[in-house]
Motif scaffolding. Structure first.
Motif, PDB file in Angstrom:
ATOM      1  N   LEU A  93     -26.057  29.093 -35.119  1.00 19.25           N
ATOM      2  CA  LEU A  93     -25.634  28.496 -33.851  1.00 19.25           C
ATOM      3  C   LEU A  93     -25.393  26.999 -34.062  1.00 19.25           C
ATOM      4  N   SER A  94     -24.604  26.417 -33.185  1.00 18.58           N
ATOM      5  CA  SER A  94     -24.308  24.989 -33.288  1.00 18.58           C
ATOM      6  C   SER A  94     -25.521  24.159 -32.875  1.00 18.58           C
ATOM      7  N   VAL A  95     -25.456  22.875 -33.188  1.00 20.48           N
ATOM      8  CA  VAL A  95     -26.507  21.943 -32.770  1.00 20.48           C
ATOM      9  C   VAL A  95     -26.670  22.005 -31.247  1.00 20.48           C
ATOM     10  N   TYR A  96     -25.566  21.941 -30.537  1.00 25.07           N
ATOM     11  CA  TYR A  96     -25.607  21.980 -29.071  1.00 25.07           C
ATOM     12  C   TYR A  96     -26.252  23.285 -28.581  1.00 25.07           C
ATOM     13  N   GLU A  97     -25.890  24.411 -29.177  1.00 34.23           N
ATOM     14  CA  GLU A  97     -26.440  25.695 -28.749  1.00 34.23           C
ATOM     15  C   GLU A  97     -27.947  25.765 -29.003  1.00 34.23           C
ATOM     16  N   ASN A  98     -28.400  25.187 -30.117  1.00 37.00           N
ATOM     17  CA  ASN A  98     -29.832  25.121 -30.384  1.00 37.00           C
ATOM     18  C   ASN A  98     -30.554  24.310 -29.308  1.00 37.00           C
ATOM     19  N   LEU A  99     -29.965  23.171 -28.950  1.00 36.80           N
ATOM     20  CA  LEU A  99     -30.579  22.326 -27.925  1.00 36.80           C
ATOM     21  C   LEU A  99     -30.593  23.037 -26.572  1.00 36.80           C
ATOM     22  N   LYS A 100     -29.521  23.757 -26.294  1.00 37.30           N
ATOM     23  CA  LYS A 100     -29.444  24.488 -25.024  1.00 37.30           C
ATOM     24  C   LYS A 100     -30.532  25.559 -24.957  1.00 37.30           C
ATOM     25  N   THR A 115     -31.335  15.468 -19.591  1.00 42.41           N
ATOM     26  CA  THR A 115     -32.215  15.603 -20.759  1.00 42.41           C
ATOM     27  C   THR A 115     -31.401  15.626 -22.053  1.00 42.41           C
ATOM     28  N   LEU A 116     -30.245  16.279 -22.023  1.00 44.12           N
ATOM     29  CA  LEU A 116     -29.373  16.329 -23.202  1.00 44.12           C
ATOM     30  C   LEU A 116     -28.909  14.931 -23.583  1.00 44.12           C
ATOM     31  N   ILE A 117     -28.527  14.136 -22.603  1.00 39.98           N
ATOM     32  CA  ILE A 117     -28.082  12.757 -22.863  1.00 39.98           C
ATOM     33  C   ILE A 117     -29.213  11.952 -23.502  1.00 39.98           C
ATOM     34  N   LYS A 118     -30.430  12.095 -22.967  1.00 39.57           N
ATOM     35  CA  LYS A 118     -31.587  11.373 -23.515  1.00 39.57           C
ATOM     36  C   LYS A 118     -31.888  11.826 -24.945  1.00 39.57           C
ATOM     37  N   THR A 119     -31.728  13.125 -25.193  1.00 41.64           N
ATOM     38  CA  THR A 119     -31.988  13.653 -26.547  1.00 41.64           C
ATOM     39  C   THR A 119     -30.959  13.118 -27.530  1.00 41.64           C
ATOM     40  N   TYR A 120     -29.702  13.060 -27.107  1.00 41.51           N
ATOM     41  CA  TYR A 120     -28.652  12.492 -27.964  1.00 41.51           C
ATOM     42  C   TYR A 120     -28.885  10.997 -28.202  1.00 41.51           C
ATOM     43  N   GLN A 121     -29.418  10.312 -27.202  1.00 36.21           N
ATOM     44  CA  GLN A 121     -29.711   8.880 -27.382  1.00 36.21           C
ATOM     45  C   GLN A 121     -30.830   8.679 -28.399  1.00 36.21           C
ATOM     46  N   ARG A 122     -31.815   9.578 -28.367  1.00 33.48           N
ATOM     47  CA  ARG A 122     -32.922   9.483 -29.324  1.00 33.48           C
ATOM     48  C   ARG A 122     -32.495   9.909 -30.732  1.00 33.48           C
ATOM     49  N   PHE A 123     -31.564  10.889 -30.782  1.00 34.01           N
ATOM     50  CA  PHE A 123     -31.103  11.423 -32.068  1.00 34.01           C
ATOM     51  C   PHE A 123     -29.568  11.338 -32.128  1.00 34.01           C
ATOM     52  N   PRO A 124     -29.008  10.158 -32.378  1.00 30.17           N
ATOM     53  CA  PRO A 124     -27.548  10.001 -32.379  1.00 30.17           C
ATOM     54  C   PRO A 124     -26.834  10.941 -33.346  1.00 30.17           C
ATOM     55  N   ARG A 125     -27.498  11.285 -34.457  1.00 23.13           N
ATOM     56  CA  ARG A 125     -26.865  12.178 -35.438  1.00 23.13           C
ATOM     57  C   ARG A 125     -26.628  13.574 -34.875  1.00 23.13           C
ATOM     58  N   LEU A 126     -27.490  13.976 -33.950  1.00 26.45           N
ATOM     59  CA  LEU A 126     -27.303  15.292 -33.331  1.00 26.45           C
ATOM     60  C   LEU A 126     -26.062  15.302 -32.441  1.00 26.45           C
ATOM     61  N   GLU A 127     -25.808  14.199 -31.783  1.00 29.35           N
ATOM     62  CA  GLU A 127     -24.591  14.132 -30.966  1.00 29.35           C
ATOM     63  C   GLU A 127     -23.348  14.139 -31.862  1.00 29.35           C
ATOM     64  N   GLU A 128     -23.428  13.399 -32.968  1.00 28.02           N
ATOM     65  CA  GLU A 128     -22.295  13.371 -33.908  1.00 28.02           C
ATOM     66  C   GLU A 128     -21.997  14.767 -34.447  1.00 28.02           C
ATOM     67  N   ARG A 130     -22.858  17.752 -32.932  1.00 27.22           N
ATOM     68  CA  ARG A 130     -23.185  18.718 -31.880  1.00 27.22           C
ATOM     69  C   ARG A 130     -22.463  20.054 -32.033  1.00 27.22           C
ATOM     70  N   ASN A 131     -21.283  20.048 -32.647  1.00 31.01           N
ATOM     71  CA  ASN A 131     -20.530  21.300 -32.818  1.00 31.01           C
ATOM     72  C   ASN A 131     -20.712  21.922 -34.203  1.00 31.01           C
ATOM     73  N   GLN A 132     -21.532  21.282 -35.020  1.00 34.73           N
ATOM     74  CA  GLN A 132     -21.759  21.769 -36.395  1.00 34.73           C
ATOM     75  C   GLN A 132     -22.835  22.858 -36.394  1.00 34.73           C
ATOM     76  N   LEU A 133     -22.681  23.853 -37.274  1.00 30.49           N
ATOM     77  CA  LEU A 133     -23.701  24.894 -37.392  1.00 30.49           C
ATOM     78  C   LEU A 133     -25.008  24.288 -37.891  1.00 30.49           C
ATOM     79  N   ALA A 134     -26.108  24.657 -37.261  1.00 34.56           N
ATOM     80  CA  ALA A 134     -27.405  24.071 -37.592  1.00 34.56           C
ATOM     81  C   ALA A 134     -27.794  24.317 -39.048  1.00 34.56           C
ATOM     82  N   GLY A 135     -27.386  25.473 -39.588  1.00 35.43           N
ATOM     83  CA  GLY A 135     -27.732  25.801 -40.976  1.00 35.43           C
ATOM     84  C   GLY A 135     -27.066  24.919 -42.005  1.00 35.43           C
TER      85      GLY A 135
END
Length: 237
Positions: A93-100, A115-128, A130-135
């Protein structure tokens, strides 16, 4: 005030007596470390607290409610998040789907977005990513995703199992900095960590386990300078 209270916990794996009458308390707002060698029972304690194992005897109280036999998914909805050993992200699943998925207990869409915005602010790399597969993420990025996923449930307490495992020293420092930030934001943390020195550096108090028993406890600063702890767990003489 005690947020989490473990009373006389006895846990078996078949005939193996893994946890032997352990009792301890995690107060609201604290960072508590469980340290000890491999096989001491640290992960078993976390699995019992979060509903993945049922003890033979004893109680787990969360905000004065007995959750000893409550299923894991209901414990999450009560305000406890678990970051397992090895991160356990959903690799396909994508980064975004994992967070969801981390926010499955949150029904308010606006609350989820905030909460998603705050999480992306804490972890900017996850926002960058977000559409990448977590694996396909690096080990450090997967650890950040596991932490972000836990924060998406807006937990009162986070139970973390070996967050530094397999990471470079630089990333270990980054992960522990995030732990301090999360704690400063008011979230209580119960931390199992092989890197005893790092764990004690960010904790308020700690419990030392050996073969299913607590053999020592005290303030983290005090244990950091304890001669026996230095020799056994910090590689110092």
């Amino acid at each position: 005030m005690a947020m989490l209270e473990i009373k006389d916990l006895e846990v078996y794996y078949g005939m193996i007596h893994a946890i032997k009458g352990i009792s301890f308390v995690v107060n609201e707002g604290e960072v508590i470390a469980l340290i000890g060698a491999n096989g001491a029972g640290k992960t078993t304690i976390l699995h019992t607290i979060t509903g993945l194992l049922t003890p033979k005897q004893g109680e787990v109280l969360f905000e004065d409610t007995d959750i000893t036999k409550v299923p894991a998914h209901k414990i999450v909805s009560m305000g406890m998040a678990h970051i397992p050993e090895g991160r356990r992200v959903f690799s396909h699943l994508s980064v975004y789907e994992n967070l969801k998925l981390g926010a499955f207990t949150r029904k308010d869409h606006r609350e989820f977005q905030d909460t998603l915005i705050k999480t992306y602010q804490r972890f900017p790399r996850l926002e960058e990513r977000r559409n990448q597969l977590a694996g396909t993420l690096s080990g450090g990025e997967q650890q950040m995703l596991a932490m972000g996923r836990a924060l998406m449930s807006h937990p009162k307490i986070i139970v973390m199992d070996e967050p530094s495992m397999g990471l470079s020293p630089l990333l270990v420092s980054e992960v522990f900095k995030i732990i301090q930030e999360v704690s400063a934001g008011g979230t209580t943390i119960l931390l199992v960590e092989q890197n005893a020195k790092k764990a004690l550096t960010v904790s308020d108090r700690a419990y030392v386990l050996e073969t299913g028993k607590i053999v020592l406890s005290g303030g983290a600063e005090e244990l950091l300078h304890d001669a026996a702890i230095k020799k056994a767990y910090l590689g110092e003489v």
